[in-house]
Design a protein around this motif. Structure first.
Motif, PDB file in Angstrom:
ATOM      1  N   ASN A  32      41.357  24.492  56.462  1.00 52.94           N
ATOM      2  CA  ASN A  32      40.481  23.503  57.082  1.00 52.94           C
ATOM      3  C   ASN A  32      39.571  22.867  56.036  1.00 52.94           C
ATOM      4  OD1 ASN A  32      41.083  23.887  60.081  1.00 52.94           O
ATOM      5  ND2 ASN A  32      40.563  25.988  59.480  1.00 52.94           N
ATOM      6  N   TYR A  33      39.021  21.724  56.389  1.00 57.51           N
ATOM      7  CA  TYR A  33      38.132  21.028  55.479  1.00 57.51           C
ATOM      8  C   TYR A  33      36.752  21.705  55.446  1.00 57.51           C
ATOM      9  CZ  TYR A  33      41.409  17.098  55.341  1.00 57.51           C
ATOM     10  OH  TYR A  33      42.508  16.299  55.156  1.00 57.51           O
ATOM     11  N   ALA A  35      32.563  21.448  54.565  1.00 60.12           N
ATOM     12  CA  ALA A  35      31.383  20.589  54.448  1.00 60.12           C
ATOM     13  C   ALA A  35      30.251  21.379  53.799  1.00 60.12           C
ATOM     14  CB  ALA A  35      30.944  20.089  55.829  1.00 60.12           C
ATOM     15  N   TYR A  37      25.890  21.397  53.370  1.00 64.68           N
ATOM     16  CA  TYR A  37      24.640  20.900  53.932  1.00 64.68           C
ATOM     17  C   TYR A  37      23.475  21.319  53.036  1.00 64.68           C
ATOM     18  CZ  TYR A  37      27.680  20.514  57.973  1.00 64.68           C
ATOM     19  OH  TYR A  37      28.730  20.208  58.810  1.00 64.68           O
ATOM     20  N   PRO A  45      18.876  20.690  58.360  1.00 75.03           N
ATOM     21  CA  PRO A  45      19.985  20.505  57.421  1.00 75.03           C
ATOM     22  C   PRO A  45      20.438  19.048  57.396  1.00 75.03           C
ATOM     23  CG  PRO A  45      20.350  22.441  58.771  1.00 75.03           C
ATOM     24  CD  PRO A  45      19.191  21.707  59.380  1.00 75.03           C
ATOM     25  N   LEU A  47      23.798  16.589  55.968  1.00 69.66           N
ATOM     26  CA  LEU A  47      25.165  16.593  55.449  1.00 69.66           C
ATOM     27  C   LEU A  47      25.197  16.054  54.030  1.00 69.66           C
ATOM     28  CD1 LEU A  47      28.201  17.040  55.975  1.00 69.66           C
ATOM     29  CD2 LEU A  47      28.279  14.686  56.840  1.00 69.66           C
ATOM     30  N   TRP A  92      35.671  24.985  60.021  1.00 72.61           N
ATOM     31  CA  TRP A  92      36.231  25.482  61.278  1.00 72.61           C
ATOM     32  C   TRP A  92      37.051  26.733  60.967  1.00 72.61           C
ATOM     33  CZ3 TRP A  92      35.602  24.975  66.291  1.00 72.61           C
ATOM     34  CH2 TRP A  92      36.600  25.395  67.169  1.00 72.61           C
ATOM     35  N   VAL A  99      33.017  27.054  64.680  1.00 70.47           N
ATOM     36  CA  VAL A  99      32.456  26.579  63.416  1.00 70.47           C
ATOM     37  C   VAL A  99      31.772  27.770  62.753  1.00 70.47           C
ATOM     38  CG1 VAL A  99      30.724  25.081  62.364  1.00 70.47           C
ATOM     39  CG2 VAL A  99      32.105  24.241  64.285  1.00 70.47           C
ATOM     40  N   PHE A 101      29.563  29.160  59.192  1.00 69.99           N
ATOM     41  CA  PHE A 101      28.753  28.774  58.039  1.00 69.99           C
ATOM     42  C   PHE A 101      28.645  29.929  57.063  1.00 69.99           C
ATOM     43  CE2 PHE A 101      27.226  24.746  59.535  1.00 69.99           C
ATOM     44  CZ  PHE A 101      27.092  24.866  60.905  1.00 69.99           C
TER      45      PHE A 101
ATOM     46  N   ILE B  38      23.212  23.990  67.135  1.00 69.94           N
ATOM     47  CA  ILE B  38      23.240  24.993  66.077  1.00 69.94           C
ATOM     48  C   ILE B  38      21.844  25.627  66.058  1.00 69.94           C
ATOM     49  CG2 ILE B  38      23.485  25.382  63.586  1.00 69.94           C
ATOM     50  CD1 ILE B  38      24.758  22.121  64.970  1.00 69.94           C
ATOM     51  N   TRP B  48      26.464  28.363  64.713  1.00 71.32           N
ATOM     52  CA  TRP B  48      26.978  27.359  65.635  1.00 71.32           C
ATOM     53  C   TRP B  48      26.983  27.912  67.046  1.00 71.32           C
ATOM     54  CZ3 TRP B  48      32.006  27.275  68.108  1.00 71.32           C
ATOM     55  CH2 TRP B  48      32.341  26.051  68.710  1.00 71.32           C
ATOM     56  N   TYR B 101      34.860  15.671  65.014  1.00 71.77           N
ATOM     57  CA  TYR B 101      36.006  16.563  65.157  1.00 71.77           C
ATOM     58  C   TYR B 101      37.247  15.832  64.684  1.00 71.77           C
ATOM     59  CZ  TYR B 101      34.090  20.565  67.732  1.00 71.77           C
ATOM     60  OH  TYR B 101      33.418  21.713  68.084  1.00 71.77           O
ATOM     61  N   LYS B 105      39.076  19.937  60.985  1.00 67.96           N
ATOM     62  CA  LYS B 105      37.694  19.830  60.554  1.00 67.96           C
ATOM     63  C   LYS B 105      36.724  19.645  61.707  1.00 67.96           C
ATOM     64  CE  LYS B 105      37.037  14.870  59.734  1.00 67.96           C
ATOM     65  NZ  LYS B 105      36.865  13.851  58.670  1.00 67.96           N
ATOM     66  N   VAL B 106      35.513  20.153  61.492  1.00 63.79           N
ATOM     67  CA  VAL B 106      34.365  19.863  62.343  1.00 63.79           C
ATOM     68  C   VAL B 106      33.181  19.689  61.406  1.00 63.79           C
ATOM     69  CG1 VAL B 106      32.859  20.639  64.195  1.00 63.79           C
ATOM     70  CG2 VAL B 106      35.266  21.311  64.203  1.00 63.79           C
ATOM     71  N   VAL B 107      32.507  18.561  61.516  1.00 60.34           N
ATOM     72  CA  VAL B 107      31.388  18.254  60.620  1.00 60.34           C
ATOM     73  C   VAL B 107      30.203  17.788  61.459  1.00 60.34           C
ATOM     74  CG1 VAL B 107      30.581  16.799  58.735  1.00 60.34           C
ATOM     75  CG2 VAL B 107      32.961  17.568  58.781  1.00 60.34           C
ATOM     76  N   GLN B 108      29.024  18.308  61.150  1.00 57.33           N
ATOM     77  CA  GLN B 108      27.792  17.840  61.801  1.00 57.33           C
ATOM     78  C   GLN B 108      27.165  16.792  60.882  1.00 57.33           C
ATOM     79  OE1 GLN B 108      28.387  21.356  61.457  1.00 57.33           O
ATOM     80  NE2 GLN B 108      29.239  21.300  63.512  1.00 57.33           N
ATOM     81  N   ASP B 109      27.254  15.512  61.271  1.00 61.95           N
ATOM     82  CA  ASP B 109      26.813  14.479  60.339  1.00 61.95           C
ATOM     83  C   ASP B 109      25.390  13.967  60.573  1.00 61.95           C
ATOM     84  OD1 ASP B 109      28.627  11.523  61.612  1.00 61.95           O
ATOM     85  OD2 ASP B 109      27.428  13.051  62.636  1.00 61.95           O
ATOM     86  N   TRP B 111      21.594  15.280  62.391  1.00 61.72           N
ATOM     87  CA  TRP B 111      20.896  16.414  62.982  1.00 61.72           C
ATOM     88  C   TRP B 111      19.549  15.971  63.538  1.00 61.72           C
ATOM     89  CZ3 TRP B 111      22.282  21.852  61.829  1.00 61.72           C
ATOM     90  CH2 TRP B 111      23.475  21.967  61.115  1.00 61.72           C
ATOM     91  N   GLY B 112      19.124  16.654  64.607  1.00 59.39           N
ATOM     92  CA  GLY B 112      17.758  16.499  65.071  1.00 59.39           C
ATOM     93  C   GLY B 112      16.820  17.272  64.167  1.00 59.39           C
TER      94      GLY B 112
END
Lengths: 110, 121
Positions: A32-33, A35, A37, A45, A47, A92, A99, A101, B38, B48, B101, B105-109, B111-112
């Motif tokens: 999987n890819y 990322a 942060y 956090p 990206l 992932w 997900v 980390f 998260i 997560w 999604y 892959k899943v990416v959080q781009d 955030w609050g």
């Protein structure tokens, strides 16, 4: 323990280069890819890198990412005091269906 | 630019239900993104909780699945989190995020800013 393994801390002098590793397995990094942060003190956090080595708009090219097998690496060149932060890798996990980390790495710019 | 803002009680009693809402601005929650939660216990790393699509399709962390419910309100452009039977171990800063999604892959781009929820009697 986190599914992904990162060193707790790294340090380097201003202007130098540092790398942060993230180790996983075939069920996560291997297939999987990844990322990365950045979490500056007291903030959410942000990206930094996605799809292993892509930078979102506005992220300077001092930040780079790479992946090989079941490990990923974040590189930061031309270190600045403003880079002091916690850095997290994420991806992932196909076996967990979640997900995951890394535990985070605290960067100190001496 | 997408903006997310968490809101909800900062203090919840043990065994009760934690409820948070994330208001999304400058972007439609009905777009082709997922929306997620998260959390980060004090001094610890990221965990997560789960993600939800505007259709209601949701993915939850298996370790929390039995206690988590997420929902979307497209009319208010917001989404919500409910975590039941909380304990002190659920004390954390809770972040909402936009999630990309894709295949593998899943990416959080985005955030609050996060909201601290303390579980205490």
């Amino acid at each position: 323990q986190s599914v992904l393994t990162q060193p707790p801390s790294v340090s380097a002098a201003p202007g130098q280069k540092v790398t942060i590793s993230c180790s996983g397995s075939n069920s996560n990094i291997g297939n999987n890819y990844v990322a990365w942060y950045q979490q500056l003190p007291g903030t959410a956090p942000k990206l930094l890198i996605y799809d292993n080595n892509e930078r979102p708009s506005g992220i300077p090219d001092r930040f780079s990412g790479s992946k090989s097998g079941t490990s990923a690496t974040l590189g930061i060149t031309g270190l600045q005091t403003g880079d002091e932060a916690d850095y997290y890798c994420g991806t992932w996990d196909s076996s967990l269906s979640a997900v995951v980390f890394g535990g985070g790495t605290k960067l100190t710019v001496l | 630019q997408v903006q997310l803002q968490e809101s909800g009680p900062g203090l919840v009693k043990p065994s009760e239900t934690l409820s948070l809402t994330c208001a999304v601005s400058a972007y439609s929650i009905s777009s082709t993104y997922y929306w997620g939660w998260i959390r980060q216990p004090p001094g610890q790393g990221l965990e997560w909780i789960g993600s939800i699509y505007h259709s209601g399709t949701a993915y939850y962390n298996p370790s929390l699945k039995s206690r988590v419910t997420m929902s979307v309100d497209t009319s208010k452009n917001q989404f919500s989190l409910k975590l039941s039977s909380v304990t002190v171990a659920d004390t954390a800063v809770y972040y909402c995020a936009r999630c990309v999604y894709g295949r593998h892959k899943v990416v959080q781009d985005y955030w609050g800013q996060g909201t601290l929820v303390t579980v205490s009697s």
